[in-house]
Design a protein around this motif. Structure first.
Motif, short mmCIF file in Angstrom:
data_model
loop_
_atom_site.label_atom_id
_atom_site.label_comp_id
_atom_site.label_asym_id
_atom_site.label_seq_id
_atom_site.Cartn_x
_atom_site.Cartn_y
_atom_site.Cartn_z
N GLY A 163 49.79 37.26 53.37
CA GLY A 163 50.14 35.84 51.78
C GLY A 163 50.61 36.10 51.12
N SER A 164 51.88 36.27 51.46
CA SER A 164 53.27 35.94 50.67
C SER A 164 54.50 34.74 51.51
N LYS B 106 57.17 34.78 59.58
CA LYS B 106 55.83 34.94 59.90
C LYS B 106 55.53 36.44 59.85
N ASP B 107 56.34 37.38 59.45
CA ASP B 107 55.03 38.87 58.98
C ASP B 107 54.53 38.79 58.08
N LEU B 108 55.15 37.92 56.64
CA LEU B 108 54.90 38.50 55.83
C LEU B 108 53.77 37.36 55.08
N SER B 109 53.91 35.69 56.16
CA SER B 109 53.14 34.95 56.17
C SER B 109 51.52 36.00 56.10
N VAL C 108 61.37 40.82 44.27
CA VAL C 108 61.36 42.53 44.93
C VAL C 108 60.55 43.08 44.46
N ALA C 109 60.21 43.38 43.49
CA ALA C 109 58.66 44.13 43.60
C ALA C 109 57.72 43.66 43.76
N HIS C 110 57.55 43.06 43.62
CA HIS C 110 56.11 42.24 43.97
C HIS C 110 55.93 42.79 45.18
N LEU C 111 56.83 42.48 46.65
CA LEU C 111 56.85 42.18 47.92
C LEU C 111 56.85 43.41 48.48
#
Length: 210
Positions: free
Chosen positions: A54-55, A48-51, A65-68
């Protein structure tokens, strides 16, 4: 979604996610279950937090990992280095000045300030401690936007006022008292004594059931 729309509770958890990602940086990808466990939250909360960023990860694969890391870093603003001034170079201030974690996370401690004549002029972590009377000049010279307040509670508001008047817009205070600041200035408080009292409360509740 703009960063202004990310809920405050989510923002408060993002540093934990970033720290957890650092631990698995060499893996390439990480599942929501693995990352949630490392960050100490539920997988549902993590997703939910990462949404809000937009991830959403890839079903059956996980998160890159690198993108996040880059995405969370951009939201937190840690990709831009910020200059810090620490006011109060007692035991706590001395320890904070020597803490290497600031630089690792994009914060450069540029100046140390104290009111004690016996402390002013001494060298701590490679910096000469400057007098509190010169606080405005110190902030102007270093371009500091973040101030760390490590002074006793009775002096914290005066130090806060001085930092704000000098142009500092972010404050991290270790003084056990509430600080008044104008709109546009953010204060984060670390009250170790209060946290210990909360732990004591929960410990007492556990023993009530014994």
């Amino acid at each position: 979604m703009s960063t202004a729309q990310v809920p405050g509770a989510t923002v408060a958890r993002l540093p934990g996610y970033l720290h957890a990602l650092e631990a698995v940086r060499g893996t390439g990808v990480v599942t929501s279950e693995e990352l949630a466990r490392a960050a100490g939250v539920s997988p549902a909360q993590l997703r939910k937090d990462l949404s809000f960023l937009g991830s959403y990860g890839r079903r059956g694969v996980g998160y890159d990992v690198a993108h996040l890391e880059r995405q969370i870093g951009a939201v937190l603003g840690v990709q831009t280095r910020r200059t810090v001034v620490i006011v109060g170079i007692g035991y706590l201030g001395h320890a904070l000045a020597s803490y290497g974690g600031f630089a690792e996370r994009g914060f450069d401690v540029a100046a140390l300030v104290d009111a004690d004549p016996q402390v002013v002029g001494t060298r701590v972590a490679g910096l000469v401690v400057e007098p509190v009377d010169a606080l405005a000049q110190v902030v102007a010279r270093t371009g500091a936007t973040v101030g760390v307040i490590a002074v006793p509670a009775p002096y914290a508001q005066d130090v806060c006022d001085g930092l704000v008047a000098a142009g500092v817009t972010g404050l991290l205070t270790f003084a056990p008292r509430a600080l008044r600041v104008p709109d546009g200035v953010t204060v984060r408080a670390v009250d170790v004594a209060s946290e210990l009292q909360i732990l004591a409360f929960h410990d007492a509740r556990r023993h009530e059931g014994v």
